[in-house]
Design a protein around this motif. Sequence first.
Motif, short mmCIF file in Angstrom:
data_model
loop_
_atom_site.label_atom_id
_atom_site.label_comp_id
_atom_site.label_asym_id
_atom_site.label_seq_id
_atom_site.Cartn_x
_atom_site.Cartn_y
_atom_site.Cartn_z
N SER A 1 0.63 -1.61 -0.30
CA SER A 1 -0.31 0.22 0.07
C SER A 1 0.99 1.15 0.06
O SER A 1 0.45 2.00 -0.33
CB SER A 1 -0.87 0.20 0.78
OG SER A 1 -0.53 -0.12 2.72
N CYS B 1 5.98 -3.65 -3.62
CA CYS B 1 5.73 -4.21 -4.36
C CYS B 1 5.47 -5.83 -3.67
O CYS B 1 6.45 -6.17 -3.05
CB CYS B 1 5.53 -3.92 -5.48
SG CYS B 1 6.97 -5.47 -6.31
N THR C 1 1.29 -6.68 -6.81
CA THR C 1 0.43 -5.28 -5.85
C THR C 1 1.66 -4.10 -5.10
O THR C 1 2.08 -4.50 -4.89
CB THR C 1 -0.80 -5.96 -5.17
OG1 THR C 1 -1.59 -4.42 -4.91
CG2 THR C 1 -0.34 -6.22 -3.99
N PRO D 1 2.31 0.48 -4.85
CA PRO D 1 2.83 0.54 -5.79
C PRO D 1 4.45 0.96 -6.49
O PRO D 1 4.32 1.34 -8.15
CB PRO D 1 3.69 2.03 -4.92
CG PRO D 1 2.66 1.99 -3.45
CD PRO D 1 2.83 -0.02 -3.84
N THR E 1 1.61 4.19 -10.46
CA THR E 1 1.88 3.52 -9.81
C THR E 1 0.76 3.15 -9.08
O THR E 1 0.62 2.20 -7.37
CB THR E 1 2.70 5.19 -8.60
OG1 THR E 1 1.07 5.69 -8.35
CG2 THR E 1 3.23 5.64 -9.00
N ASN E 2 -0.33 3.26 -9.77
CA ASN E 2 -1.01 2.60 -9.25
C ASN E 2 -1.88 1.96 -10.00
O ASN E 2 -2.75 2.66 -11.29
CB ASN E 2 -2.57 2.96 -8.49
CG ASN E 2 -3.37 2.52 -7.60
OD1 ASN E 2 -3.82 1.70 -7.28
ND2 ASN E 2 -4.74 2.97 -6.58
N SER F 1 -5.29 0.91 -10.17
CA SER F 1 -6.09 0.78 -10.41
C SER F 1 -6.89 2.75 -11.08
O SER F 1 -8.09 2.83 -11.38
CB SER F 1 -7.37 1.41 -9.14
OG SER F 1 -7.19 0.15 -8.01
N THR F 2 -5.64 3.33 -11.62
CA THR F 2 -5.84 4.74 -12.54
C THR F 2 -5.96 4.13 -13.99
O THR F 2 -6.81 4.65 -14.63
CB THR F 2 -4.94 5.00 -12.54
OG1 THR F 2 -3.22 4.79 -12.50
CG2 THR F 2 -4.19 5.68 -11.02
N GLN G 1 -9.07 -3.66 -10.71
CA GLN G 1 -9.02 -2.79 -9.61
C GLN G 1 -10.56 -3.29 -8.27
O GLN G 1 -10.56 -3.85 -8.29
CB GLN G 1 -10.27 -1.30 -10.16
CG GLN G 1 -9.38 -0.75 -11.16
CD GLN G 1 -11.28 0.85 -11.82
OE1 GLN G 1 -11.94 0.51 -11.45
NE2 GLN G 1 -9.98 0.64 -13.05
N GLN H 1 -4.98 0.22 -3.94
CA GLN H 1 -4.04 -0.63 -5.28
C GLN H 1 -4.55 -1.86 -5.33
O GLN H 1 -5.23 -2.29 -5.12
CB GLN H 1 -2.91 -1.21 -3.94
CG GLN H 1 -1.50 0.84 -3.77
CD GLN H 1 -0.98 0.87 -5.18
OE1 GLN H 1 -1.58 -0.10 -5.85
NE2 GLN H 1 -0.66 2.14 -5.04
N GLN I 1 -7.94 -5.16 1.38
CA GLN I 1 -8.87 -4.21 0.71
C GLN I 1 -10.42 -4.06 0.51
O GLN I 1 -11.34 -3.96 -0.10
CB GLN I 1 -8.06 -4.75 -0.52
CG GLN I 1 -7.39 -4.36 -1.10
CD GLN I 1 -6.43 -4.32 -2.33
OE1 GLN I 1 -6.80 -5.69 -3.04
NE2 GLN I 1 -4.71 -3.99 -3.07
#
Length: 934
Positions: free
Chosen positions: A250, A254, A390, A392, A428-429, A431-432, A534, A541, A586
Amino acid sequence: MSVQPVSVAGQKRKQPPDFARASNSNRNPKRAKQIDARSILTQASDKALNKNGDLDVSAFVKAREFEIKAMEQSMGASKRSLSSRAFQQVPNDLRRRTASHNVKKVPKKLRQRAAREMKEDNTPAVISRRRKANAHMRLRLQTADRLQKMHARAKKKRAEAKEQKGDQAKLEKGDDPTVHVRRLKKNTLSKPNEPASKFRKRQKHKSWLPTHIYHAKRAHMTEPKHPLWRFAIPLSPTEKSFRKTHRAGSLRGCVVWDTSYMSTVGFEGAEASLLGLLRSLGVAEDAISGKKMAKWRAGTRSWHGWVRERDGEKRWISEVDIVWCVQEDSPTTTGDFSTTSKKKKRRLLLRVHPSAFLQLWTEVLKVGKIQRPPVAVEDLRFEMGSMQLTGPGSTEALLAALLPVMTTREELSKDECARTWLSLNLVTNPSTLPQNAILGFNVSDPRLRYPPRAVKSPASDAANEELLQILADWAPDRTRTPFAIFDRTVRLTASRLLPSQKAINRRKGEALPGEFSSPAPTDPQIPILLVASQTPTSGGQGSWTLILPWKCLLPVWYHVMHYPLSTGGNPRFGGLEEFRQIAFEQGIPWFPGDYPGTQAGWEWELMQRVKRKLDWEKRPKGKRVAWESLDLGKARKGEVGIGWACDWDYLFNPTRPQCPATASQATTKNSTTTQEEPANPAPSKTENLKGEGETQNLPLPVHHIPLSQSPGLLSDPNVISPISHDITTVNLSLLSRGHPVTCARIYRLPDSDPGLRSQWLALASSILHPPNKIPTTKTNTKDILNRNRNRKLVASLPPNESHPLRTQHTAFTLLHPREKQNDGPLQPGNSAYPCVPDAEDLIGFVTTGNYDLGQGKGSAIGCIAIAKVVHLPPQEKPAMAVGEGVGDSLTTDGEGEKMGKEIAVLEKKLGKKVVQRLCIIRDAGQSVGRLARW
């Protein structure tokens, strides 16, 4: 002389000096050792005088000589007492058991120091050539000698044959790995890859992951005779990694997992047949024919959801991931597929957890055969491996390992996936990225670029704007090139063309210093598929899932694990426990442990019951929980159901007689029969489909229903029957201190006892709506500071001494009394703290509970019975309610009406939606309940 260490009878070691024992009795024993080393022996000066009192020079010199030697010895002992050996300077994750007597087990920079220390201390060193061989070692040496001679003869024969035959004859014979590809049998279970001869005996009853040797040295593995899902799976690293995993997943760094145990199933057939198969498995109609999922059907996005049985009770099987293969002539931005040829076949991949593979395989074969035209099903479990990352630094580590094969700039410009992948160095994520985005391209062998070098990331506003433009546009959605990983010929070719490590080292030796070896035309092109997922929580993350051929995973794994992250350190590997920890933080339920309503989840629960029962029986009777004598208040004795299990049988049948011994025996019997499935050996040559597909029926009619399939399931009483045994998985968050554990009991707010209900509602109101502790009157800040300063001065004065300041303080407190401060909500242990509800208010159990480092409080994931939440029992009238929770024997009509009004006021203050989702969690073996919200 100083006091010498003395030995006491019955003790082997010498005791430290008396003064050390007196002053450091409660301190670390290392401190006593240090003081003992610093103590200097002295000699009295009386012996230097003769009988007449004259100084004896020779005796005086000898006494001083003794003291000087004692001081030198003390200085040396003091220096050695605090010094550490060379092998103790190595970090815990790099230490080896034999490092104390073998300098080769110590890093190179410390070997000279270790050798010097061993020489000074006369430590027996291990020298392999001087070691006396025992009977077992002699047998190994003889076998190695015999194999070496056989290898030399075979090498000589191959050299002679090579001289006789030219290169052209070799190609005509078919040495090219792309020529002969054995056809994969359809609708048949595949066999594990043939292991190496030296590891074959250790894989009789299980299969190894591609990274098994790496994990076996660094992690706790499953027991050899009790594999998990027919694989030897790493459970957790040998070092402490709970907080480190949280930080790496998180904050920085990683975490990497080898998820090659996940089962992959391939489908091939007409598009209409594939859509019909998915519709029979329970995929929503919006995903099959809606415009919203057009990109998924085109092959540029992945889909994550649930599948179920086609016939019978239509029980839900498992969560799956489905990826379509891109079709060249298929439109990718609209939902109109009328232009697509119906006769042209399409392919898709389905990934499922291994615990539910056999159940899904049987269902898929049945559904695929009834489609017209039929759908061909392939078992790709041992052809495709995968790893999940998983944190950053996950994108950064993958960018260094996965370099697209670039022949010309024109080809790179045409490959949208490869060009987009190289521009994600600032991500760095995951999910973006667009939801369920996938990237497919070919990469080169990462061993040619070992050791890995840090990826340069431009830090500028222009680079960030360019990244935002790439994510908004997302060119891979317009790709029309099928991913090469769907082609079995490409997968096998890449696996067979992988050069040996010896050949890689030879090429690296030929390269210039500081440069990597140049690519060759014969280098393998490894097909990969990257899937970005995601998390349901905002700001969480995401993760990368890398799918590639089974034999090509190990080179990528070593490159990723040894990559130097920009935040420092290297990526961390995780086991099954770390996978559950990250999913728990999460807010994602873990399959199968958090889904006991499925067949795979129920088998996992029965297997865990056996382990928890054995752990309970190992404890002495005085240190284990006495379930039958647990006091739950209101003259209630005994645990609700089986203490070491999530007793769903008792939840739906509360009239069942409780007998812990009988219940435990029944549980052991059922769980033993269910536990045989994971421990079965790998499929043998004589094992057919019928033997593999046999599954056990659930011993209880417990059915899992995903909340995503029925959004109004918990709010509409007409959706489900009051006698239904359907359960669903929910997230639980404690409102107060503490953290629940597995098998904790979940209660709803009591409905049959208004007094107890009002107490729990009042406690919830004091937690969610605490009273305002700030004084309402306006006060000057200087007055408050002076008041606190005077109070401290008065407290420091002697109690019997009169002082003007004390008089002023007394007068001020009389004129301005301190406002009554609220001590906060009731805490467990207080006599007024409410007791837990009755067994009729039990609605579920906690399947995973712990302290959540992300939220900073306790949380849990549990399952609740839907009928127990939706259909509440008829509440008794307030005038006839039993008031045991208040303290009276029976309530009068006036008190009942007053209590009913208090409950109505509290429920109105909290809100209807909040009251409906309030629950009480009680750990198994404990009598204290804690408020939570799901």
